[in-house]
Design a protein around this motif. Structure first.
Motif, short mmCIF file in Angstrom:
data_model
loop_
_atom_site.label_atom_id
_atom_site.label_comp_id
_atom_site.label_asym_id
_atom_site.label_seq_id
_atom_site.Cartn_x
_atom_site.Cartn_y
_atom_site.Cartn_z
N GLY A 119 26.06 7.05 9.39
CA GLY A 119 25.61 7.28 10.75
C GLY A 119 26.74 7.70 11.67
N ALA A 120 26.37 8.10 12.89
CA ALA A 120 27.37 8.41 13.91
C ALA A 120 28.01 7.11 14.36
CB ALA A 120 26.71 9.13 15.08
N PRO A 121 29.33 6.96 14.27
CA PRO A 121 29.99 5.67 14.53
C PRO A 121 29.61 5.01 15.85
CG PRO A 121 31.54 7.19 13.55
CD PRO A 121 30.30 7.97 13.82
N LEU A 122 29.68 5.76 16.95
CA LEU A 122 29.38 5.16 18.25
C LEU A 122 27.93 4.69 18.30
CD1 LEU A 122 30.39 4.44 21.05
CD2 LEU A 122 29.79 6.75 21.81
N ASP A 123 27.02 5.50 17.78
CA ASP A 123 25.60 5.12 17.76
C ASP A 123 25.38 3.86 16.92
OD1 ASP A 123 25.03 7.30 19.33
OD2 ASP A 123 24.29 8.55 17.67
N GLU A 124 26.05 3.79 15.78
CA GLU A 124 25.87 2.64 14.89
C GLU A 124 26.35 1.34 15.55
OE1 GLU A 124 24.39 2.32 11.87
OE2 GLU A 124 23.73 4.37 12.24
N ILE A 125 27.51 1.41 16.21
CA ILE A 125 28.05 0.20 16.84
C ILE A 125 27.19 -0.21 18.04
CG2 ILE A 125 30.03 -0.76 18.08
CD1 ILE A 125 31.80 1.01 16.26
N LEU A 126 26.76 0.76 18.84
CA LEU A 126 25.92 0.43 19.99
C LEU A 126 24.55 -0.09 19.54
CD1 LEU A 126 26.78 3.34 22.45
CD2 LEU A 126 27.52 0.95 22.56
N ARG A 127 24.05 0.44 18.43
CA ARG A 127 22.80 -0.09 17.89
C ARG A 127 22.98 -1.54 17.47
NH1 ARG A 127 22.02 3.66 14.28
NH2 ARG A 127 21.04 5.06 15.78
N TYR A 128 24.14 -1.85 16.91
CA TYR A 128 24.43 -3.23 16.54
C TYR A 128 24.47 -4.14 17.77
CZ TYR A 128 27.02 -7.25 14.67
OH TYR A 128 27.41 -8.52 14.32
N VAL A 129 25.09 -3.66 18.85
CA VAL A 129 25.11 -4.43 20.10
C VAL A 129 23.70 -4.70 20.59
CG1 VAL A 129 25.78 -4.38 22.54
CG2 VAL A 129 27.38 -3.54 20.80
N HIS A 130 22.84 -3.68 20.56
CA HIS A 130 21.47 -3.85 21.02
C HIS A 130 20.69 -4.83 20.14
CE1 HIS A 130 21.84 -0.93 24.17
NE2 HIS A 130 22.15 0.05 23.33
N ARG A 131 20.93 -4.78 18.84
CA ARG A 131 20.26 -5.72 17.93
C ARG A 131 20.68 -7.16 18.24
NH1 ARG A 131 21.89 -2.21 13.24
NH2 ARG A 131 20.22 -0.70 12.93
N LYS A 132 21.98 -7.33 18.53
CA LYS A 132 22.46 -8.68 18.85
C LYS A 132 21.87 -9.20 20.16
CE LYS A 132 25.05 -10.89 17.02
NZ LYS A 132 24.79 -11.98 16.06
N VAL A 133 21.70 -8.31 21.14
CA VAL A 133 21.06 -8.72 22.39
C VAL A 133 19.61 -9.13 22.13
CG1 VAL A 133 20.25 -7.95 24.67
CG2 VAL A 133 22.54 -7.32 23.89
N GLU A 134 18.92 -8.35 21.31
CA GLU A 134 17.53 -8.66 21.00
C GLU A 134 17.42 -9.98 20.25
OE1 GLU A 134 14.61 -7.37 22.01
OE2 GLU A 134 15.98 -6.32 23.34
N MET A 135 18.37 -10.26 19.36
CA MET A 135 18.36 -11.54 18.65
C MET A 135 18.61 -12.70 19.60
SD MET A 135 20.13 -10.83 14.95
CE MET A 135 19.59 -12.41 14.32
#
Length: 205
Positions: free
Chosen positions: A85-101
């Motif tokens: 994946g695109a690195p910035l997108d992957e890391i920001l997606r991880y941040v969003h997943r952690k917020v949702e959790m």
């Protein structure tokens, strides 16, 4: 000689185990392991203490069962960091997943935090066998993105620590957040946008 298969638990047994674990999660997240008692768990579950002990040998087994379940779900977002994946997108997606959790599982976050604050006496083997190899794998992936100039130069380990601390703060320190941001439903309404901006600026080359 025919092998003896383990008897499948009944629907009532499955329901009662879930009831006990959900009650224990509430008690442990509120009082920590040391402060929690089987009597509190039984009262929260609406069951007798002997009934609790029919399903679990004691407080420690209940706690370990919850921690094992938690580790499986807690590691999944980090596992999903995609090397393609695109690195910035992957890391920001991880941040969003952690917020949702954090939004969906605040008690689980506090359960984990309490265990770590006590020195991880029951979770240490999982940290070594489960979290450490995954952490090493994903920090190496992030480092490869840095080396290729695809994201800014930072320490991947501290980046992941920062994501954990900034997202889980809203669950672990919920009482404080609600006092300081009473109109924001615990602060999570604006947290996702803020953290997206924060990490996007940090990581953009």
């Amino acid at each position: 000689m025919p092998t003896t298969q383990a008897k499948k638990p009944s629907r009532i047994q499955v329901r009662n185990r879930k009831r006990i674990l959900d009650a224990a999660l509430e008690v442990f997240s509120r009082h920590g392991y040391r402060g929690a008692t089987l009597d509190q768990i039984a009262e929260e579950a609406g069951l007798s203490k002997p009934n609790i002990l029919y399903y679990f040998s004691g407080k420690e087994e209940i706690h370990v069962t919850l921690l094992n379940q938690l580790m499986e779900s807690w590691l999944e977002p980090l596992e999903q960091l995609d090397p393609e994946g695109a690195p910035l997108d992957e890391i920001l997606r991880y941040v969003h997943r952690k917020v949702e959790m954090t939004r969906a599982f605040p008690r689980e976050s506090r359960l984990f935090a309490n265990e770590i604050l006590q020195g991880a006496p029951r979770m240490a083997p999982h940290l070594e066998s489960g979290l450490k190899p995954l952490f090493d794998e994903k920090t190496a992936l992030i480092q490869s993105w840095i080396d290729a100039g695809r994201i800014a130069t930072i320490d991947p380990r501290h980046l992941i620590f920062s994501i954990w601390s900034t997202t889980q703060h809203y669950a672990d320190f919920d009482a404080q957040v609600r006092v300081l941001m009473p109109a924001e439903s615990g602060g999570l309404d604006g947290a996702e946008a803020y953290l997206d901006t924060l990490f996007r600026k940090l990581l953009t080359p």
